[in-house]
Design a protein around this motif. Structure first.
Motif, PDB file in Angstrom:
ATOM      1  N   PRO A 227       0.814  -1.221   0.000  1.00  0.00           N
ATOM      2  CA  PRO A 227       0.000   0.000   0.000  1.00  0.00           C
ATOM      3  C   PRO A 227       0.850   1.275   0.000  1.00  0.00           C
ATOM      4  CG  PRO A 227      -0.124  -1.109   2.127  1.00  0.00           C
ATOM      5  CD  PRO A 227       0.555  -2.044   1.198  1.00  0.00           C
ATOM      6  N   GLU A 228       2.038   1.204   0.594  1.00  0.00           N
ATOM      7  CA  GLU A 228       2.997   2.306   0.499  1.00  0.00           C
ATOM      8  C   GLU A 228       4.287   1.738  -0.073  1.00  0.00           C
ATOM      9  OE1 GLU A 228       4.551   3.751   4.293  1.00  0.00           O
ATOM     10  OE2 GLU A 228       3.241   2.304   5.284  1.00  0.00           O
ATOM     11  N   PHE A 229       4.831   2.431  -1.049  1.00  0.00           N
ATOM     12  CA  PHE A 229       6.020   1.920  -1.721  1.00  0.00           C
ATOM     13  C   PHE A 229       6.941   3.077  -2.083  1.00  0.00           C
ATOM     14  CE2 PHE A 229       2.658   2.679  -4.768  1.00  0.00           C
ATOM     15  CZ  PHE A 229       3.276   3.348  -5.807  1.00  0.00           C
ATOM     16  N   SER A 230       8.172   2.746  -2.406  1.00  0.00           N
ATOM     17  CA  SER A 230       9.178   3.772  -2.722  1.00  0.00           C
ATOM     18  C   SER A 230       9.404   3.840  -4.222  1.00  0.00           C
ATOM     19  CB  SER A 230      10.495   3.464  -2.007  1.00  0.00           C
ATOM     20  OG  SER A 230      10.317   3.498  -0.613  1.00  0.00           O
ATOM     21  N   GLN A 231       9.429   5.044  -4.722  1.00  0.00           N
ATOM     22  CA  GLN A 231       9.522   5.273  -6.165  1.00  0.00           C
ATOM     23  C   GLN A 231      10.681   6.205  -6.485  1.00  0.00           C
ATOM     24  OE1 GLN A 231       5.758   5.712  -8.409  1.00  0.00           O
ATOM     25  NE2 GLN A 231       6.451   7.768  -8.895  1.00  0.00           N
ATOM     26  N   ILE A 232      11.453   5.842  -7.493  1.00  0.00           N
ATOM     27  CA  ILE A 232      12.505   6.731  -8.008  1.00  0.00           C
ATOM     28  C   ILE A 232      11.867   7.539  -9.120  1.00  0.00           C
ATOM     29  CG2 ILE A 232      14.838   6.893  -8.944  1.00  0.00           C
ATOM     30  CD1 ILE A 232      15.042   3.809  -8.151  1.00  0.00           C
ATOM     31  N   ASP A 233      11.663   8.806  -8.881  1.00  0.00           N
ATOM     32  CA  ASP A 233      10.910   9.666  -9.780  1.00  0.00           C
ATOM     33  C   ASP A 233      11.875  10.528 -10.579  1.00  0.00           C
ATOM     34  OD1 ASP A 233       8.136   9.817 -10.219  1.00  0.00           O
ATOM     35  OD2 ASP A 233       8.144  11.893  -9.539  1.00  0.00           O
ATOM     36  N   ILE A 234      11.729  10.542 -11.896  1.00  0.00           N
ATOM     37  CA  ILE A 234      12.648  11.281 -12.772  1.00  0.00           C
ATOM     38  C   ILE A 234      11.839  12.047 -13.813  1.00  0.00           C
ATOM     39  CG2 ILE A 234      14.532  11.083 -14.449  1.00  0.00           C
ATOM     40  CD1 ILE A 234      15.306   8.438 -13.078  1.00  0.00           C
ATOM     41  N   GLU A 235      12.208  13.296 -14.048  1.00  0.00           N
ATOM     42  CA  GLU A 235      11.537  14.109 -15.070  1.00  0.00           C
ATOM     43  C   GLU A 235      12.550  15.095 -15.652  1.00  0.00           C
ATOM     44  OE1 GLU A 235       7.504  14.558 -16.754  1.00  0.00           O
ATOM     45  OE2 GLU A 235       8.324  13.224 -15.229  1.00  0.00           O
TER      46      GLU A 235
END
Length: 585
Positions: A227-235
């Motif tokens: 339900p909660e997870f870690s994301q590597i966010d790139i833009e």
């Protein structure tokens, strides 16, 4: 309190005094000598108590597993016959001169030498984390995070945190809601992703952004979902899909090289349509050599074959396809029967056609056994199937007929399970692949359109009029990175045009009023010179799961939830009092 860690003592420490802190891992009292393995986060060392030091020996007799202790002693080399090759410090031991019992321990309620049930292991997660194999996974997670920061900083990406308390927007899953104390009857939502904020950062001129962030989705869970997870966010702004893919390829290659000492060649690209055709899924495991073969042209017009006729309801929506299992002769009839039962239970699918290829006859044609031969006399068709699939002696052909989606699901499941059963998949190999050119839209069961990725994805080579007239034909500028059957990243070139964005919202059933209420701030931002921009989000937990050869992302998270989204340790979620409920409402 200590001079060294247990697992880091080396040959240079021999004949030197050390102070160690940790836990009793195992204990042996041999009457005149006591051996115990002492453990801390770095590993294990054997420590020894001799009877000649009576006062010390008497205290050592009180020790039990998981007592927290401090010892002072001298490092000694073990006799050759006593070397323990199963631990890296197995050639040395510490002869104890002083012992302090920091804290005693009751018998712990879990067995750290075996796999415990989910409820027990998560209820006492703080004890299960004492397992060195779990600690090793958390170390790899920590190292991977440092590598990500190092790489992204080297590419001049700016690390920026986006809000955790944000606006409720429809993004695919249910939102977790947080009541506002100040603004009665109003709620924040926990972010399912930082999607809109990272696009706003590009519109603001930031140019290159990244963060490792928490995301929250209230959806059904499985082995690779929490339900909660870690994301590597790139833009990034002013960038093509090929360029953002290259950045991610280099990042993944950098991580795998440093953690696994594995180098990736150029990562293969397959379109969504080709992936479904060849593997039955958009998350193919390319370690498995089996592909799907279409046989509709050979089988759909066969006369007097009732089984095929009753499974073909529409020439457009049905598929006849097969996989060829190398040396499939080892799959006995009993195993085939078990697979059929599993498929029936999951998909309501009750039949498979099997062709077992035998040795070649003098006619240069293969002999065979076919599961429907009693209803089917046209052997030439089966020989054509064998030739088309390029099957060899002892291979097993499995044919599935039905609605395309079901055929794809069934053959994908068979492909994965048989690949594991017959050791066709190397567990130590990694095969990344880009899946590109996803359809922009798909139809739900109720006939409504929804976005296959998300509504902020840019359509590919199409105008607004085409999108309105033929939405299901539109391809999007989207891409997923898949490794060994797991989607570890998903991204797209973002839509930066106001009119296109409103058209997409309208096509998926978001009214003008709802557009203004839910996305008004974002739509307005697109009118102020929004740049071309693209991005991607990588699942950190799934990456660690692959790097550590784990079966679930749960094993890579310090305090995960169960598959029913419960934390047995803290007993959350929990009920709240009526008074608290009144405050919220």
């Amino acid at each position: 309190m200590r001079t060294h860690y247990c697992g880091e003592l080396k040959e240079i420490n021999i004949d030197k005094f050390v102070t160690l802190c940790g836990w009793v891992h195992s204990y042996r009292n041999l009457s005149k000598i006591i051996f115990l393995n002492m453990r801390d986060w770095s590993g294990i060392i054997q420590i020894t108590f001799l009877e000649e030091n009576k006062k010390l020996f008497k205290v050592a007799k009180k020790l039990k597993n998981e007592f927290c202790i401090q010892v002072f002693g001298i490092v000694k080399r073990r006799n050759l016959k006593n070397i323990n090759k199963s631990i890296k410090t197995g050639f040395i031991e510490v002869l104890v001169k002083k012992l302090t019992i920091i804290n005693a321990s009751q018998p712990i309620p879990i067995d750290n030498s075996k796999i415990n049930s989910e409820d027990i292991s998560l209820k006492y997660r703080y004890l299960e984390l004492r397992k060195l194999e779990l600690l090793k996974k958390l170390k790899i997670r920590s190292k991977t995070i440092l590598l990500i920061h190092k790489y992204m900083q080297s590419k001049k990406f700016m690390q920026i945190e986006t809000p955790i308390l944000t606006k409720i927007t429809p993004e695919g899953a249910r939102n977790y809601l947080i009541p506002s104390r100040i603004h009665k009857k109003k709620f924040y939502a926990l972010p399912q992703s930082p999607q809109l904020f990272k696009q706003l950062l590009m519109i603001s001129g930031i140019d290159k952004y990244y963060q490792i962030t928490k995301c929250f989705r209230d959806e059904d869970l499985r082995s690779d979902r929490q339900p909660e997870f870690s994301q590597i966010d790139i833009e990034a702004a002013f960038i093509s899909e090929q360029k953002i893919q290259k950045i991610v390829e280099n990042l993944i290659s950098f991580i795998w090289l440093k953690i696994k000492n594995i180098t990736f060649e150029k990562i293969k690209k397959i379109t969504f349509t080709q992936s479904i055709k060849d593997y039955g899924t958009d998350k193919p495991d390319l370690r498995n050599p089996m592909k799907l073969f279409d046989l509709k042209d050979l089988l759909q017009e066969v006369e007097n074959l009732d089984f095929i006729k009753k499974n073909i309801e529409s020439t457009k929506k049905t598929r006849i396809a097969a996989i060829c299992v190398p040396n499939g002769i080892v799959l006995k009839e009993k195993k085939i029967k078990v697979l059929k039962e599993e498929l029936k239970k999951k998909y309501g699918f009750y039949e498979l056609i099997t062709i077992l290829v035998k040795e070649k006859k003098l006619s240069e044609n293969y002999d065979f056994d076919c599961s429907i031969l009693k209803n089917y006399t046209k052997k030439k068709i089966i020989l054509k199937i064998i030739k088309k699939i390029n099957a060899k002696s002892k291979d097993l052909i499995i044919i599935v007929i039905g609605i395309s989606k079901t055929v794809n699901n069934v053959l994908n499941k068979l492909r994965m399970e048989i690949g594991i059963k017959l050791n066709l998949v190397n567990p130590n190999e990694f095969k990344p692949v880009w899946i590109t050119d996803f359809p922009m839209f798909k139809k739900e069961k109720d006939g409504k359109l929804c976005c296959l990725h998300h509504p902020f994805t840019q359509p590919k080579n199409s105008n607004i009029e085409t999108m309105k007239r033929k939405p299901e034909t539109i391809i999007s500028k989207s891409y997923d990175l898949v490794i060994n059957g797991y989607e570890i990243a998903g991204g797209s070139v973002r839509n930066h045009n106001f009119e296109v964005q409103k058209t997409i919202f309208k096509l998926i059933g978001i009214s003008e009023k709802e557009q203004l209420e839910k996305f008004g701030f974002f739509l307005e931002s697109l009118t102020y010179g929004a740049p071309i921009h693209a991005g991607i989000a990588l699942g950190l937990d799934r990456i660690i799961m692959l790097l550590t050869n784990s079966n679930s992302i749960r094993d890579t998270i310090a305090f995960p939830k169960t598959t029913s989204a419960i934390c047995p340790m803290t007993n959350s979620p929990d009920y709240i009092s009526n008074d608290m409920l009144k405050e919220i409402l």
